[in-house]
Design a protein around this motif. Structure first.
Motif, mmCIF file in Angstrom:
data_model
loop_
_atom_site.group_PDB
_atom_site.id
_atom_site.type_symbol
_atom_site.label_atom_id
_atom_site.label_comp_id
_atom_site.label_asym_id
_atom_site.label_seq_id
_atom_site.Cartn_x
_atom_site.Cartn_y
_atom_site.Cartn_z
ATOM 1 N N TYR A 141 -2.877 13.409 1.764
ATOM 2 C CA TYR A 141 -3.487 14.723 1.911
ATOM 3 C C TYR A 141 -4.986 14.570 1.703
ATOM 4 O O TYR A 141 -5.449 13.730 0.926
ATOM 5 C CB TYR A 141 -2.922 15.708 0.892
ATOM 6 C CG TYR A 141 -1.508 16.134 1.209
ATOM 7 C CD1 TYR A 141 -1.272 17.250 1.988
ATOM 8 C CD2 TYR A 141 -0.423 15.399 0.734
ATOM 9 C CE1 TYR A 141 0.025 17.640 2.292
ATOM 10 C CE2 TYR A 141 0.866 15.780 1.041
ATOM 11 C CZ TYR A 141 1.083 16.900 1.814
ATOM 12 O OH TYR A 141 2.364 17.277 2.110
ATOM 13 N N ILE A 142 -5.744 15.371 2.393
ATOM 14 C CA ILE A 142 -7.200 15.337 2.307
ATOM 15 C C ILE A 142 -7.659 16.580 1.555
ATOM 16 O O ILE A 142 -7.163 17.688 1.814
ATOM 17 C CB ILE A 142 -7.835 15.303 3.713
ATOM 18 C CG1 ILE A 142 -7.336 14.086 4.474
ATOM 19 C CG2 ILE A 142 -9.349 15.333 3.631
ATOM 20 C CD1 ILE A 142 -7.704 14.093 5.936
ATOM 21 N N THR A 143 -8.600 16.386 0.631
ATOM 22 C CA THR A 143 -9.155 17.517 -0.100
ATOM 23 C C THR A 143 -10.133 18.247 0.817
ATOM 24 O O THR A 143 -11.007 17.636 1.431
ATOM 25 C CB THR A 143 -9.893 17.032 -1.361
ATOM 26 O OG1 THR A 143 -8.998 16.250 -2.128
ATOM 27 C CG2 THR A 143 -10.384 18.204 -2.187
ATOM 28 N N LYS A 144 -9.970 19.543 0.862
ATOM 29 C CA LYS A 144 -10.834 20.338 1.737
ATOM 30 C C LYS A 144 -11.590 21.347 0.887
ATOM 31 O O LYS A 144 -11.008 22.034 0.051
ATOM 32 C CB LYS A 144 -9.988 21.056 2.785
ATOM 33 C CG LYS A 144 -10.809 21.846 3.774
ATOM 34 C CD LYS A 144 -9.948 22.493 4.820
ATOM 35 C CE LYS A 144 -10.828 23.281 5.763
ATOM 36 N NZ LYS A 144 -10.054 24.001 6.743
ATOM 37 N N GLY A 156 -8.837 22.881 -1.459
ATOM 38 C CA GLY A 156 -7.504 22.931 -0.870
ATOM 39 C C GLY A 156 -7.117 21.559 -0.354
ATOM 40 O O GLY A 156 -7.943 20.651 -0.284
ATOM 41 N N PHE A 157 -5.874 21.416 -0.035
ATOM 42 C CA PHE A 157 -5.393 20.144 0.484
ATOM 43 C C PHE A 157 -4.780 20.375 1.857
ATOM 44 O O PHE A 157 -4.017 21.315 2.052
ATOM 45 C CB PHE A 157 -4.340 19.537 -0.450
ATOM 46 C CG PHE A 157 -4.885 19.186 -1.803
ATOM 47 C CD1 PHE A 157 -5.604 18.025 -1.983
ATOM 48 C CD2 PHE A 157 -4.699 20.033 -2.888
ATOM 49 C CE1 PHE A 157 -6.114 17.692 -3.229
ATOM 50 C CE2 PHE A 157 -5.201 19.711 -4.126
ATOM 51 C CZ PHE A 157 -5.912 18.542 -4.306
ATOM 52 N N VAL A 158 -5.119 19.499 2.782
ATOM 53 C CA VAL A 158 -4.562 19.565 4.127
ATOM 54 C C VAL A 158 -3.938 18.215 4.445
ATOM 55 O O VAL A 158 -4.371 17.187 3.916
ATOM 56 C CB VAL A 158 -5.625 19.934 5.185
ATOM 57 C CG1 VAL A 158 -6.148 21.341 4.968
ATOM 58 C CG2 VAL A 158 -6.758 18.936 5.193
ATOM 59 N N PRO A 159 -2.909 18.190 5.300
ATOM 60 C CA PRO A 159 -2.279 16.908 5.638
ATOM 61 C C PRO A 159 -3.258 15.966 6.309
ATOM 62 O O PRO A 159 -4.112 16.368 7.091
ATOM 63 C CB PRO A 159 -1.160 17.300 6.612
ATOM 64 C CG PRO A 159 -0.931 18.748 6.382
ATOM 65 C CD PRO A 159 -2.230 19.317 5.913
ATOM 66 N N GLY A 160 -3.117 14.680 5.955
ATOM 67 C CA GLY A 160 -3.942 13.654 6.576
ATOM 68 C C GLY A 160 -3.447 13.327 7.973
ATOM 69 O O GLY A 160 -2.466 13.898 8.474
#
Length: 193
Positions: A141-144, A156-160
């Protein structure tokens, strides 16, 4: 005189034969011409042994037991404990992003008295009768960071971009499934008991 005796003898024998009970009098026959189960009919079954994409190959035979009596109008057309037979017609191995999947084709129905009839069907799945094949979770997951109206920065976290490797698909023995007919099944034989 001899002809008269022969004729009399034949008449007595024929009368005796007409009045004597026959095997047909003892059999309770049902009064119908045959029953057609329409394309798209669902029949509840239970798988008798485990199947898996890990150790089964295409062509592996699979057996299913009917869990309940199947009635059409007031006639029990597929009794409980009837068996459906099929085979694994397609297997897709697990890959990155997708679990393994299989398709099970149904080819024969055997009633409890041993009578068999051909069937055209599949084990039902809402995904075009493909069992398994679910998407896998993201591998990371990528931190946004974002700024919304009137709010400070929000994390927030979004899928890598990458997904996890898929897993093999199995169906445990005793699992309840549905057979779906892809062609009409014409039944001319039913079991009375």
């Amino acid at each position: 005189m001899k002809k008269l005796k022969n004729i009399l003898f034949i008449l007595i024998i024929s009368l005796f034969c007409l009045q004597s009970p026959t095997l047909a009098d003892d059999i309770q026959l049902r009064n119908y011409d045959g029953i057609e189960l329409a394309k798209g009919t669902f029949i509840s079954v239970m798988i008798t042994k485990e199947v898996s994409t890990f150790y089964d190959d295409v062509g592996a035979k699979v057996e299913f037991l009917v869990n309940t009596d199947t009635f059409l109008r007031d006639i029990n057309i597929i009794p409980k404990n009837s068996k459906f037979f099929g085979y694994i017609s397609n297997i897709n191995d697990p890959i990155v992003g997708s679990d393994a999947s299989m398709v099970i084709k149904i080819v024969k129905l055997q009633l409890p008295d041993g009578f068999e009839m051909p069937v055209k069907g599949y084990i039902y799945s809402p995904k075009a009768n493909i069992l398994g094949g679910n998407a896998t979770e993201p591998a990371s997951y990528i931190t946004k960071v974002s700024k919304r109206q009137g709010m400070p920065y929000q994390l927030g976290f979004v899928p890598g971009a990458t997904l996890k490797m898929g897993k093999h698909y199995s169906i445990a023995a005793g699992t309840d499934l549905l057979v779906v007919l892809v062609a009409p099944l014409y039944i001319t034989h039913t079991v009375t008991n």
